[in-house]
Design a protein around this motif. Sequence first.
Motif, PDB file in Angstrom:
ATOM      1  N   HIS A  18       0.818  -1.165  -0.046  1.00 27.50           N
ATOM      2  CA  HIS A  18       0.233  -0.150   0.155  1.00 27.50           C
ATOM      3  C   HIS A  18       0.740   1.668   0.193  1.00 27.50           C
ATOM      4  O   HIS A  18       0.496   2.688  -0.242  1.00 27.50           O
ATOM      5  CB  HIS A  18      -0.900  -0.168   1.030  1.00 27.50           C
ATOM      6  N   GLU A  19       2.023   1.492  -0.017  1.00 32.79           N
ATOM      7  CA  GLU A  19       2.662   2.071  -0.084  1.00 32.79           C
ATOM      8  C   GLU A  19       3.150   2.589  -1.374  1.00 32.79           C
ATOM      9  O   GLU A  19       3.583   3.843  -1.124  1.00 32.79           O
ATOM     10  CB  GLU A  19       4.367   2.290   0.257  1.00 32.79           C
ATOM     11  N   GLY A  20       2.478   1.539  -1.980  1.00 33.87           N
ATOM     12  CA  GLY A  20       2.660   2.399  -3.609  1.00 33.87           C
ATOM     13  C   GLY A  20       3.586   2.858  -4.101  1.00 33.87           C
ATOM     14  O   GLY A  20       4.866   2.360  -4.434  1.00 33.87           O
ATOM     15  N   GLY A  21       3.431   4.104  -4.663  1.00 35.10           N
ATOM     16  CA  GLY A  21       5.060   4.486  -6.278  1.00 35.10           C
ATOM     17  C   GLY A  21       5.694   5.487  -4.757  1.00 35.10           C
ATOM     18  O   GLY A  21       6.982   5.784  -4.998  1.00 35.10           O
ATOM     19  N   GLY A  22       4.953   5.786  -3.938  1.00 32.49           N
ATOM     20  CA  GLY A  22       5.551   7.349  -2.589  1.00 32.49           C
ATOM     21  C   GLY A  22       6.253   7.659  -3.249  1.00 32.49           C
ATOM     22  O   GLY A  22       5.965   8.808  -3.909  1.00 32.49           O
ATOM     23  N   PRO A  23       7.584   8.078  -3.458  1.00 35.44           N
ATOM     24  CA  PRO A  23       7.932   9.186  -3.917  1.00 35.44           C
ATOM     25  C   PRO A  23       8.467   9.479  -5.035  1.00 35.44           C
ATOM     26  O   PRO A  23       8.888  10.037  -5.870  1.00 35.44           O
ATOM     27  CB  PRO A  23       9.769   9.536  -2.791  1.00 35.44           C
ATOM     28  N   PHE A  24       8.258   8.160  -5.663  1.00 36.64           N
ATOM     29  CA  PHE A  24       8.637   7.664  -7.326  1.00 36.64           C
ATOM     30  C   PHE A  24       7.581   8.114  -8.427  1.00 36.64           C
ATOM     31  O   PHE A  24       7.176   8.809  -8.689  1.00 36.64           O
ATOM     32  CB  PHE A  24       8.466   6.359  -7.498  1.00 36.64           C
ATOM     33  N   GLN A  25       6.385   8.468  -6.780  1.00 38.78           N
ATOM     34  CA  GLN A  25       5.111   8.325  -8.187  1.00 38.78           C
ATOM     35  C   GLN A  25       4.702  10.030  -7.604  1.00 38.78           C
ATOM     36  O   GLN A  25       4.014  10.735  -8.860  1.00 38.78           O
ATOM     37  CB  GLN A  25       3.941   8.072  -7.549  1.00 38.78           C
ATOM     38  N   GLU A  26       5.447  10.972  -6.521  1.00 35.63           N
ATOM     39  CA  GLU A  26       5.452  12.217  -6.859  1.00 35.63           C
ATOM     40  C   GLU A  26       6.375  12.744  -8.343  1.00 35.63           C
ATOM     41  O   GLU A  26       5.419  13.657  -8.851  1.00 35.63           O
ATOM     42  CB  GLU A  26       6.039  12.425  -5.504  1.00 35.63           C
ATOM     43  N   ALA A  27       7.802  11.800  -8.091  1.00 36.54           N
ATOM     44  CA  ALA A  27       8.204  12.081  -9.243  1.00 36.54           C
ATOM     45  C   ALA A  27       7.761  12.308 -10.737  1.00 36.54           C
ATOM     46  O   ALA A  27       7.498  13.436 -11.058  1.00 36.54           O
ATOM     47  CB  ALA A  27      10.198  11.230  -9.304  1.00 36.54           C
ATOM     48  N   VAL A  28       6.418  11.103 -10.709  1.00 33.98           N
ATOM     49  CA  VAL A  28       5.929  11.008 -12.061  1.00 33.98           C
ATOM     50  C   VAL A  28       5.096  12.104 -11.838  1.00 33.98           C
ATOM     51  O   VAL A  28       4.619  13.226 -12.410  1.00 33.98           O
ATOM     52  CB  VAL A  28       5.261   9.572 -12.260  1.00 33.98           C
ATOM     53  N   GLN A  29       3.837  12.451 -10.900  1.00 31.06           N
ATOM     54  CA  GLN A  29       3.025  13.917 -10.896  1.00 31.06           C
ATOM     55  C   GLN A  29       3.992  14.859 -11.295  1.00 31.06           C
ATOM     56  O   GLN A  29       3.119  16.145 -11.428  1.00 31.06           O
ATOM     57  CB  GLN A  29       2.733  13.856  -9.369  1.00 31.06           C
TER      58      GLN A  29
END
Length: 329
Positions: A302-313
């Motif tokens: 459930h941590e999902g992408g975390g900071p990696f997803q923030e970078a995508v966003q």
Amino acid sequence: MALFDLPLDQLRGYRSASVEPPDFDAFWARTLDETRSHPLDARFEAVDTGLRTVQVHDVTFAGFGGHPVRGWLTVPAASTEPLPLVVEFIGYGGGRGLAHAHLLWASAGFAHFVMDPRGQGSGWGPGDTPDPVGSGPAHPGFMTRGVEDPEDYYYRRLITDGVRAVEAARSHPLTDASRTAVTGVSQGGGVALAVAGLVPDLAAVAPNVPFLCDFPRALTLTDRLPYRELGNYLKAHRGRSEQVRRTLSYFDGVHFAARGRAPALFSTALEDETCPPSTVFAAYNAYPHQDKSIEVYDFNDHEGGGPFQEAVQLRWLPQRLGQGHVRQG
């Protein structure tokens, strides 16, 4: 943890069995009309955080029932013109936290508004907004509060607060209402998706591992909290399953997703037992906008992408909102 849900190729074509109530739109139109009968009364009070790169305002506005809801508005310190706006909703059990804790979006040149979830904020982050509405018997947590009637359900109040949060944030002179995005993780992602279905003129929506989607599947697929709160409630209150499922159908992210009109960036994790990937894909596959994508994190829970997803966003959102215009003073 091994993969437990459908294979990825099946997830990409999966459709929810959730049945939309025939009065879904009428229910939400009435809910918002009733709420808007109360003045928004958005108030912004400057806060001295000790930070020099941002300015922060302590915000209060009238949410569901006219109840006061809190939030933080953070903008780059040198801002003099309206900025593209990111409205963020918080995950289950958390609150808005301290004023200096939300720096990502203002640091990227956006105005950032984070809403305090009513009644929450004692699980992993402090909150400041009470929920003055009581309920009948409920399992500990928020998932079963008023769950036997959509009129009384907790998430009717929280989602309505989310719509009003967008309205409150847009009322500030340093925000550009025409360039507004909503985002959040887990519960926050579910609320962002609901708001995207209720606010027709958003510029972007970015729900991360969203909760509150595809209730029929989630209830029988995962034993994890918070979904398990519903199972525990029904275990104690035998014979009420049909009534509870009817209530949940008014709050299913799949039905809100079907009304989305803005570009969307989803995320999911294939080992996520809290918000199973099939429930996320159910909302994603129902989302009608051509400009949509989903980031899949193969070996994450459930941590999902975390900071990696923030970078995508951080790469994706400026293309939909335009970079913030910050004039140096």
